[in-house]
Write an enzyme that holds these catalytic residues in place. Sequence first.
Site, PDB file in Angstrom:
ATOM      1  N   ASP A  40     -58.997  24.919 -20.521  1.00 37.92           N
ATOM      2  CA  ASP A  40     -59.707  25.241 -19.290  1.00 37.92           C
ATOM      3  C   ASP A  40     -58.846  24.838 -18.088  1.00 37.92           C
ATOM      4  O   ASP A  40     -58.654  23.660 -17.816  1.00 37.92           O
ATOM      5  CB  ASP A  40     -61.043  24.474 -19.280  1.00 37.92           C
ATOM      6  CG  ASP A  40     -61.905  24.846 -18.088  1.00 37.92           C
ATOM      7  OD1 ASP A  40     -61.344  25.295 -17.052  1.00 37.92           O
ATOM      8  OD2 ASP A  40     -63.136  24.676 -18.168  1.00 37.92           O
ATOM      9  N   CYS A  74     -35.945  35.819  -2.577  1.00 35.11           N
ATOM     10  CA  CYS A  74     -35.163  36.592  -3.545  1.00 35.11           C
ATOM     11  C   CYS A  74     -35.985  37.045  -4.743  1.00 35.11           C
ATOM     12  O   CYS A  74     -35.796  38.140  -5.251  1.00 35.11           O
ATOM     13  CB  CYS A  74     -33.972  35.780  -4.045  1.00 35.11           C
ATOM     14  SG  CYS A  74     -32.764  35.471  -2.748  1.00 35.11           S
ATOM     15  N   CYS A 172     -35.989  11.266 -35.941  1.00 37.03           N
ATOM     16  CA  CYS A 172     -37.066  12.138 -35.452  1.00 37.03           C
ATOM     17  C   CYS A 172     -37.694  12.851 -36.648  1.00 37.03           C
ATOM     18  O   CYS A 172     -38.917  13.001 -36.751  1.00 37.03           O
ATOM     19  CB  CYS A 172     -36.502  13.205 -34.505  1.00 37.03           C
ATOM     20  SG  CYS A 172     -35.364  12.624 -33.246  1.00 37.03           S
ATOM     21  N   CYS A 175     -40.508  11.177 -38.835  1.00 38.78           N
ATOM     22  CA  CYS A 175     -41.891  11.299 -38.382  1.00 38.78           C
ATOM     23  C   CYS A 175     -42.342  12.749 -38.325  1.00 38.78           C
ATOM     24  O   CYS A 175     -43.374  13.108 -38.885  1.00 38.78           O
ATOM     25  CB  CYS A 175     -42.069  10.630 -37.018  1.00 38.78           C
ATOM     26  SG  CYS A 175     -42.193   8.828 -37.171  1.00 38.78           S
ATOM     27  N   HIS A 176     -41.586  13.598 -37.627  1.00 37.02           N
ATOM     28  CA  HIS A 176     -42.118  14.928 -37.308  1.00 37.02           C
ATOM     29  C   HIS A 176     -41.990  15.949 -38.431  1.00 37.02           C
ATOM     30  O   HIS A 176     -42.578  17.021 -38.357  1.00 37.02           O
ATOM     31  CB  HIS A 176     -41.481  15.439 -36.013  1.00 37.02           C
ATOM     32  CG  HIS A 176     -41.965  14.671 -34.819  1.00 37.02           C
ATOM     33  ND1 HIS A 176     -43.276  14.704 -34.418  1.00 37.02           N
ATOM     34  CD2 HIS A 176     -41.326  13.825 -33.970  1.00 37.02           C
ATOM     35  CE1 HIS A 176     -43.425  13.923 -33.361  1.00 37.02           C
ATOM     36  NE2 HIS A 176     -42.262  13.373 -33.071  1.00 37.02           N
ATOM     37  N   CYS A 217     -40.598   8.564 -27.608  1.00 38.20           N
ATOM     38  CA  CYS A 217     -40.449   8.477 -29.069  1.00 38.20           C
ATOM     39  C   CYS A 217     -39.331   7.498 -29.430  1.00 38.20           C
ATOM     40  O   CYS A 217     -39.477   6.707 -30.361  1.00 38.20           O
ATOM     41  CB  CYS A 217     -40.162   9.856 -29.667  1.00 38.20           C
ATOM     42  SG  CYS A 217     -41.634  10.921 -29.700  1.00 38.20           S
TER      43      CYS A 217
HETATM   44  C1  HEC Z   1     -42.411   6.736 -35.400  1.00 40.80           C
HETATM   45  C2  HEC Z   1     -42.644   8.159 -35.444  1.00 40.80           C
HETATM   46  C3  HEC Z   1     -41.904   9.042 -34.451  1.00 40.80           C
HETATM   47  C4  HEC Z   1     -40.551   9.238 -34.336  1.00 40.80           C
HETATM   48  C5  HEC Z   1     -39.438   8.584 -35.139  1.00 40.80           C
HETATM   49  C6  HEC Z   1     -40.377  10.251 -33.312  1.00 40.80           C
HETATM   50  N1  HEC Z   1     -41.575  10.641 -32.813  1.00 40.80           N
HETATM   51 FE1  HEC Z   1     -41.902  12.165 -31.541  1.00 40.80          FE
HETATM   52  N2  HEC Z   1     -43.890  11.754 -31.532  1.00 40.80           N
HETATM   53  C7  HEC Z   1     -44.490  10.758 -32.256  1.00 40.80           C
HETATM   54  C8  HEC Z   1     -45.885  10.681 -31.917  1.00 40.80           C
HETATM   55  C9  HEC Z   1     -46.898   9.717 -32.488  1.00 40.80           C
HETATM   56  C10 HEC Z   1     -46.103  11.677 -30.944  1.00 40.80           C
HETATM   57  C11 HEC Z   1     -47.418  12.004 -30.229  1.00 40.80           C
HETATM   58  C12 HEC Z   1     -48.262  12.857 -31.140  1.00 40.80           C
HETATM   59  C13 HEC Z   1     -47.617  14.188 -31.339  1.00 40.80           C
HETATM   60  O1  HEC Z   1     -47.701  15.037 -30.457  1.00 40.80           O
HETATM   61  O2  HEC Z   1     -46.919  14.352 -32.365  1.00 40.80           O
HETATM   62  C14 HEC Z   1     -44.828  12.356 -30.753  1.00 40.80           C
HETATM   63  C15 HEC Z   1     -44.649  13.462 -29.950  1.00 40.80           C
HETATM   64  C16 HEC Z   1     -43.469  14.164 -29.822  1.00 40.80           C
HETATM   65  C17 HEC Z   1     -43.318  15.404 -29.093  1.00 40.80           C
HETATM   66  C18 HEC Z   1     -44.414  16.153 -28.343  1.00 40.80           C
HETATM   67  C19 HEC Z   1     -45.115  17.174 -29.214  1.00 40.80           C
HETATM   68  C20 HEC Z   1     -46.096  18.033 -28.457  1.00 40.80           C
HETATM   69  O3  HEC Z   1     -46.718  18.901 -29.080  1.00 40.80           O
HETATM   70  O4  HEC Z   1     -46.255  17.879 -27.244  1.00 40.80           O
HETATM   71  C21 HEC Z   1     -41.994  15.742 -29.168  1.00 40.80           C
HETATM   72  C22 HEC Z   1     -41.327  16.941 -28.528  1.00 40.80           C
HETATM   73  C23 HEC Z   1     -41.326  14.720 -29.947  1.00 40.80           C
HETATM   74  N3  HEC Z   1     -42.259  13.791 -30.338  1.00 40.80           N
HETATM   75  C24 HEC Z   1     -39.984  14.686 -30.221  1.00 40.80           C
HETATM   76  C25 HEC Z   1     -39.340  13.639 -30.895  1.00 40.80           C
HETATM   77  C26 HEC Z   1     -37.908  13.508 -30.995  1.00 40.80           C
HETATM   78  C27 HEC Z   1     -36.893  14.455 -30.387  1.00 40.80           C
HETATM   79  C28 HEC Z   1     -37.667  12.376 -31.733  1.00 40.80           C
HETATM   80  C29 HEC Z   1     -36.345  11.736 -32.071  1.00 40.80           C
HETATM   81  C30 HEC Z   1     -35.569  11.307 -30.936  1.00 40.80           C
HETATM   82  C31 HEC Z   1     -38.966  11.832 -32.095  1.00 40.80           C
HETATM   83  N4  HEC Z   1     -39.952  12.607 -31.556  1.00 40.80           N
HETATM   84  C32 HEC Z   1     -39.153  10.711 -32.908  1.00 40.80           C
HETATM   85  C33 HEC Z   1     -43.898   9.978 -33.217  1.00 40.80           C
HETATM   86  C34 HEC Z   1     -42.536   9.916 -33.463  1.00 40.80           C
HETATM   87  C1  HEC Z   2     -30.417  34.131  -2.546  1.00 39.99           C
HETATM   88  C2  HEC Z   2     -31.269  34.638  -3.595  1.00 39.99           C
HETATM   89  C3  HEC Z   2     -31.925  33.619  -4.517  1.00 39.99           C
HETATM   90  C4  HEC Z   2     -32.674  32.532  -4.162  1.00 39.99           C
HETATM   91  C5  HEC Z   2     -32.973  31.997  -2.782  1.00 39.99           C
HETATM   92  C6  HEC Z   2     -33.143  31.957  -5.397  1.00 39.99           C
HETATM   93  N1  HEC Z   2     -32.698  32.671  -6.455  1.00 39.99           N
HETATM   94 FE1  HEC Z   2     -33.094  32.304  -8.409  1.00 39.99          FE
HETATM   95  N2  HEC Z   2     -31.784  33.742  -8.960  1.00 39.99           N
HETATM   96  C7  HEC Z   2     -31.170  34.631  -8.091  1.00 39.99           C
HETATM   97  C8  HEC Z   2     -30.353  35.554  -8.878  1.00 39.99           C
HETATM   98  C9  HEC Z   2     -29.530  36.690  -8.305  1.00 39.99           C
HETATM   99  C10 HEC Z   2     -30.487  35.157 -10.217  1.00 39.99           C
HETATM  100  C11 HEC Z   2     -29.812  35.770 -11.447  1.00 39.99           C
HETATM  101  C12 HEC Z   2     -30.386  37.067 -11.774  1.00 39.99           C
HETATM  102  C13 HEC Z   2     -31.823  36.954 -12.061  1.00 39.99           C
HETATM  103  O1  HEC Z   2     -32.193  36.422 -13.124  1.00 39.99           O
HETATM  104  O2  HEC Z   2     -32.662  37.381 -11.227  1.00 39.99           O
HETATM  105  C14 HEC Z   2     -31.404  34.032 -10.235  1.00 39.99           C
HETATM  106  C15 HEC Z   2     -31.841  33.397 -11.390  1.00 39.99           C
HETATM  107  C16 HEC Z   2     -32.878  32.488 -11.440  1.00 39.99           C
HETATM  108  C17 HEC Z   2     -33.437  31.948 -12.646  1.00 39.99           C
HETATM  109  C18 HEC Z   2     -32.998  32.270 -14.060  1.00 39.99           C
HETATM  110  C19 HEC Z   2     -33.723  33.487 -14.526  1.00 39.99           C
HETATM  111  C20 HEC Z   2     -33.422  33.828 -15.975  1.00 39.99           C
HETATM  112  O3  HEC Z   2     -33.761  34.953 -16.345  1.00 39.99           O
HETATM  113  O4  HEC Z   2     -32.895  32.996 -16.702  1.00 39.99           O
HETATM  114  C21 HEC Z   2     -34.438  31.105 -12.280  1.00 39.99           C
HETATM  115  C22 HEC Z   2     -35.347  30.293 -13.203  1.00 39.99           C
HETATM  116  C23 HEC Z   2     -34.491  31.108 -10.838  1.00 39.99           C
HETATM  117  N3  HEC Z   2     -33.525  31.960 -10.359  1.00 39.99           N
HETATM  118  C24 HEC Z   2     -35.379  30.361 -10.085  1.00 39.99           C
HETATM  119  C25 HEC Z   2     -35.254  30.208  -8.706  1.00 39.99           C
HETATM  120  C26 HEC Z   2     -36.023  29.255  -7.944  1.00 39.99           C
HETATM  121  C27 HEC Z   2     -37.071  28.313  -8.508  1.00 39.99           C
HETATM  122  C28 HEC Z   2     -35.615  29.366  -6.652  1.00 39.99           C
HETATM  123  C29 HEC Z   2     -36.046  28.529  -5.488  1.00 39.99           C
HETATM  124  C30 HEC Z   2     -35.847  27.081  -5.645  1.00 39.99           C
HETATM  125  C31 HEC Z   2     -34.605  30.405  -6.621  1.00 39.99           C
HETATM  126  N4  HEC Z   2     -34.426  30.883  -7.888  1.00 39.99           N
HETATM  127  C32 HEC Z   2     -33.958  30.834  -5.484  1.00 39.99           C
HETATM  128  C33 HEC Z   2     -31.306  34.642  -6.727  1.00 39.99           C
HETATM  129  C34 HEC Z   2     -31.943  33.697  -5.960  1.00 39.99           C
END
Ligand code: HEC
Ligand code: HEC
Length: 256
Positions: A40, A74, A172, A175-176, A217
Amino acid sequence: MKHLAAILFLLAAPVVAQTSEQPISGYAFMEPATQELQDDDFLNPAFFLVAEGMEIWNRAWPGASGEARSCRSCHGDPKDSMAGVAARYPTADPDGAGVINLEGMLNREIETRLGGEALAYESQELLALTALVGYQSRGLAMSIDASAQVQGWADRGEEIYTTRHGQLNLSCQNCHVDHSGEKLRGDTISQGHINAFPIFRLIWDEVGSRHRMFTWCMESIRAEPFAAGSDEYLALETYLALRGEGLLIEAPGVRR
Ligand code: HEC
Ligand code: HEC
């Protein structure tokens, strides 16, 4: 693992059955009350960030060439221009041999196109822009480009994922993969996917990024975490994006 089982796992029976190789979203492991918060938009405590992201999207910055501009100048309406974008990240870094995640790309846009200053990792502004752009991919399947460059980073991420870390000497994967579905303190361990970020985490009472979750984590196994935005976390994120290929984006998500 005996040691681990004794310390950490209180309940052996998996709550969510894993019958296939299909990745399962962390959503399926949440209590119904938590799922309802995500379902929501009015109750979802992360949702305000989408509106806040839109304010930043419309904000005028100095402009790279001195002429004030916004993201909108842009890209127009993010509903059109950003649809599906978040589902394709991380991707090959256009400036080098690395990978770039969504946060990195947003900062690159701010710096190179708008002459602004990169937003700090975990700042409310960066979370808000990430939520806004992530939201435009809600319901779309994660599918990243598996070019050699991206695959190389995913391989590096897999190595970190399967290596044991910290005083509890757990990976990682332990656990995961090995213990997903089991209880750990108040949580049910999910498969650890990244399709819902940024997430409002009830136990944080805040919104956080993927990298903040990785740090949580790592700290929970008493390991020294890597830095947000570090190569190690980018590699992990790339591996997890491939591992979760096909999961639907839920941004902004809610988790326990
Ligand atoms: C001791 C167990 C443990 C280890 C090791 C661990 N995690 Fe986690 N992680 C968790 C728990 C608990 C959560 C919260 C619940 C969940 O979303 O899984 C979490 C959540 C996450 C999430 C969010 C998932 C979501 O859906 O939002 C990510 C991404 C993640 N861990 C990445 C990592 C990475 C990368 C590593 C290694 C650097 C790591 N974890 C190591 C326990 C662990
Ligand atoms: C002067 C023009 C300009 C401005 C100002 C600008 N952008 Fe861009 N941006 C571009 C162009 C050109 C690209 C590359 C082509 C594309 O993906 O449209 C790009 C690419 C991107 C991408 C990558 C798109 C992809 O497909 O991977 C993101 C995200 C983005 N812009 C976000 C922003 C955000 C947030 C801002 C403001 C903080 C911003 N841009 C301001 C011109 C601009």
